[in-house]
Write a protein that holds these residues in place. Structure first.
Motif, PDB file in Angstrom:
ATOM      1  N   GLU A  64       0.832  -1.202   0.000  1.00  0.00           N
ATOM      2  CA  GLU A  64       0.000   0.000   0.000  1.00  0.00           C
ATOM      3  C   GLU A  64       0.867   1.252   0.000  1.00  0.00           C
ATOM      4  N   LEU A  65       0.352   2.293  -0.639  1.00  0.00           N
ATOM      5  CA  LEU A  65       1.009   3.595  -0.651  1.00  0.00           C
ATOM      6  C   LEU A  65       0.220   4.586   0.191  1.00  0.00           C
ATOM      7  N   LYS A  66       0.812   5.748   0.401  1.00  0.00           N
ATOM      8  CA  LYS A  66       0.207   6.793   1.235  1.00  0.00           C
ATOM      9  C   LYS A  66      -1.153   7.242   0.700  1.00  0.00           C
ATOM     10  N   ASN A  67      -1.301   7.302  -0.616  1.00  0.00           N
ATOM     11  CA  ASN A  67      -2.557   7.752  -1.217  1.00  0.00           C
ATOM     12  C   ASN A  67      -3.532   6.592  -1.448  1.00  0.00           C
ATOM     13  N   ASN A  68      -3.359   5.484  -0.701  1.00  0.00           N
ATOM     14  CA  ASN A  68      -4.231   4.308  -0.717  1.00  0.00           C
ATOM     15  C   ASN A  68      -4.184   3.504  -2.010  1.00  0.00           C
ATOM     16  N   ASN A  69      -3.260   3.790  -2.911  1.00  0.00           N
ATOM     17  CA  ASN A  69      -3.059   2.888  -4.043  1.00  0.00           C
ATOM     18  C   ASN A  69      -2.476   1.600  -3.498  1.00  0.00           C
ATOM     19  N   ARG A  70      -2.901   0.462  -4.055  1.00  0.00           N
ATOM     20  CA  ARG A  70      -2.417  -0.821  -3.550  1.00  0.00           C
ATOM     21  C   ARG A  70      -2.331  -1.833  -4.671  1.00  0.00           C
ATOM     22  N   ALA A  71      -1.452  -2.805  -4.461  1.00  0.00           N
ATOM     23  CA  ALA A  71      -1.313  -3.943  -5.362  1.00  0.00           C
ATOM     24  C   ALA A  71      -1.362  -5.191  -4.497  1.00  0.00           C
ATOM     25  N   THR A  72      -2.200  -6.162  -4.872  1.00  0.00           N
ATOM     26  CA  THR A  72      -2.368  -7.362  -4.061  1.00  0.00           C
ATOM     27  C   THR A  72      -1.571  -8.521  -4.658  1.00  0.00           C
ATOM     28  N   PHE A  73      -1.290  -9.510  -3.801  1.00  0.00           N
ATOM     29  CA  PHE A  73      -0.580 -10.693  -4.264  1.00  0.00           C
ATOM     30  C   PHE A  73      -1.105 -11.933  -3.556  1.00  0.00           C
ATOM     31  N   ARG A  74      -0.910 -13.055  -4.222  1.00  0.00           N
ATOM     32  CA  ARG A  74      -1.167 -14.387  -3.669  1.00  0.00           C
ATOM     33  C   ARG A  74      -0.009 -15.238  -4.160  1.00  0.00           C
ATOM     34  N   LEU A  75       0.820 -15.692  -3.230  1.00  0.00           N
ATOM     35  CA  LEU A  75       2.047 -16.393  -3.595  1.00  0.00           C
ATOM     36  C   LEU A  75       2.086 -17.790  -2.992  1.00  0.00           C
ATOM     37  N   ALA A  76       2.338 -18.772  -3.826  1.00  0.00           N
ATOM     38  CA  ALA A  76       2.553 -20.130  -3.345  1.00  0.00           C
ATOM     39  C   ALA A  76       3.931 -20.206  -2.685  1.00  0.00           C
ATOM     40  N   ARG A  77       4.212 -21.295  -2.043  1.00  0.00           N
ATOM     41  CA  ARG A  77       5.497 -21.507  -1.364  1.00  0.00           C
ATOM     42  C   ARG A  77       6.652 -21.287  -2.349  1.00  0.00           C
ATOM     43  N   ASN A  78       7.630 -20.482  -1.937  1.00  0.00           N
ATOM     44  CA  ASN A  78       8.835 -20.154  -2.720  1.00  0.00           C
ATOM     45  C   ASN A  78       8.548 -19.412  -4.023  1.00  0.00           C
ATOM     46  N   GLU A  79       7.389 -18.820  -4.173  1.00  0.00           N
ATOM     47  CA  GLU A  79       7.055 -18.054  -5.365  1.00  0.00           C
ATOM     48  C   GLU A  79       7.450 -16.595  -5.178  1.00  0.00           C
ATOM     49  N   THR A  80       7.764 -15.929  -6.291  1.00  0.00           N
ATOM     50  CA  THR A  80       8.160 -14.520  -6.290  1.00  0.00           C
ATOM     51  C   THR A  80       7.307 -13.778  -7.308  1.00  0.00           C
ATOM     52  N   THR A  81       6.962 -12.523  -6.990  1.00  0.00           N
ATOM     53  CA  THR A  81       6.217 -11.695  -7.933  1.00  0.00           C
ATOM     54  C   THR A  81       6.763 -10.268  -7.899  1.00  0.00           C
ATOM     55  N   ARG A  82       6.488  -9.535  -8.961  1.00  0.00           N
ATOM     56  CA  ARG A  82       6.866  -8.127  -9.043  1.00  0.00           C
ATOM     57  C   ARG A  82       5.581  -7.316  -9.134  1.00  0.00           C
ATOM     58  N   LEU A  83       5.413  -6.374  -8.214  1.00  0.00           N
ATOM     59  CA  LEU A  83       4.218  -5.533  -8.164  1.00  0.00           C
ATOM     60  C   LEU A  83       4.613  -4.099  -8.490  1.00  0.00           C
ATOM     61  N   CYS A  84       3.918  -3.486  -9.421  1.00  0.00           N
ATOM     62  CA  CYS A  84       4.196  -2.095  -9.783  1.00  0.00           C
ATOM     63  C   CYS A  84       2.950  -1.249  -9.559  1.00  0.00           C
ATOM     64  N   LEU A  85       3.144  -0.046  -9.041  1.00  0.00           N
ATOM     65  CA  LEU A  85       2.033   0.879  -8.833  1.00  0.00           C
ATOM     66  C   LEU A  85       2.540   2.308  -8.882  1.00  0.00           C
ATOM     67  N   ASN A  86       1.610   3.236  -8.903  1.00  0.00           N
ATOM     68  CA  ASN A  86       1.928   4.651  -9.004  1.00  0.00           C
ATOM     69  C   ASN A  86       1.272   5.375  -7.851  1.00  0.00           C
ATOM     70  N   GLY A  87       2.032   6.257  -7.201  1.00  0.00           N
ATOM     71  CA  GLY A  87       1.482   7.019  -6.094  1.00  0.00           C
ATOM     72  C   GLY A  87       2.572   7.638  -5.259  1.00  0.00           C
ATOM     73  N   THR A  88       2.247   7.936  -4.009  1.00  0.00           N
ATOM     74  CA  THR A  88       3.170   8.602  -3.089  1.00  0.00           C
ATOM     75  C   THR A  88       3.546   7.655  -1.962  1.00  0.00           C
ATOM     76  N   THR A  89       4.849   7.545  -1.701  1.00  0.00           N
ATOM     77  CA  THR A  89       5.329   6.694  -0.617  1.00  0.00           C
ATOM     78  C   THR A  89       5.168   7.402   0.715  1.00  0.00           C
ATOM     79  N   PHE A  90       5.360   6.654   1.790  1.00  0.00           N
ATOM     80  CA  PHE A  90       5.403   7.234   3.133  1.00  0.00           C
ATOM     81  C   PHE A  90       6.792   7.826   3.346  1.00  0.00           C
ATOM     82  N   GLY A  91       7.064   8.343   4.553  1.00  0.00           N
ATOM     83  CA  GLY A  91       8.365   8.923   4.862  1.00  0.00           C
ATOM     84  C   GLY A  91       9.510   7.950   4.622  1.00  0.00           C
ATOM     85  N   ASN A  92      10.669   8.494   4.288  1.00  0.00           N
ATOM     86  CA  ASN A  92      11.873   7.711   3.972  1.00  0.00           C
ATOM     87  C   ASN A  92      11.638   6.740   2.818  1.00  0.00           C
ATOM     88  N   TYR A  93      10.769   7.117   1.887  1.00  0.00           N
ATOM     89  CA  TYR A  93      10.506   6.338   0.675  1.00  0.00           C
ATOM     90  C   TYR A  93       9.989   4.932   0.976  1.00  0.00           C
TER      91      TYR A  93
END
Length: 136
Positions: A64-93
């Motif tokens: 989740e980002l500061k402006n409530n933009n979010r990307a969801t995931f469902r990962l099986a054991r040892n699985e990896t995913t890349r999530l991309c979104l646009n918005g504003t981060t919290f403090g310290n990026y």
């Protein structure tokens, strides 16, 4: 007739929920919810996060980002995913990592950066699991 259909629907839904894979329960000091966001500069724009599941079972969650933009995931054991979104981060990026149970109720969260992969762990702890992640 309507009452019979209603009772049948309740029975089918109850049976369906009973047949679901049992979700591990969250216990222990590592299963915390994020407190106040860190102080520092934020960033507005596109960003991507790599999330790895190191738990011995399937996990679900979101970034989740500061402006409530979010990307969801469902990962099986040892699985990896890349999530991309646009918005504003919290403090310290930072962004918020939220691990959820199968009905999307939060069971662990923390603030973390996305400059390195975020790894999520679950270790047995008595009758449940203790969740942790690489939160920076």
């Amino acid at each position: 007739m309507i009452r019979t259909l209603t009772l049948l629907a309740v029975f089918v839904l109850t049976l369906g929920l009973a047949a679901c894979e049992e979700e591990p329960t969250a216990t222990g000091p590592q299963n915390h919810r994020a407190g106040l966001p860190p102080k520092g500069p934020d960033y507005t724009g596109d960003l991507c996060a790599v999330v790895r599941n190191r738990a011995p079972f399937t996990i679900t969650g979101r970034i989740e980002l500061k402006n409530n933009n979010r990307a969801t995931f469902r990962l099986a054991r040892n699985e990896t995913t890349r999530l991309c979104l646009n918005g504003t981060t919290f403090g310290n990026y930072t962004v918020t990592l939220v691990v959820t149970n199968f009905v999307t109720m939060p069971i662990f969260s923390c603030y973390t950066t996305v400059d390195e992969a975020i790894e999520i762990f679950a270790r047995p702890n008595g009758d449940g699991f203790t969740y942790s992640a690489t939160c920076r």
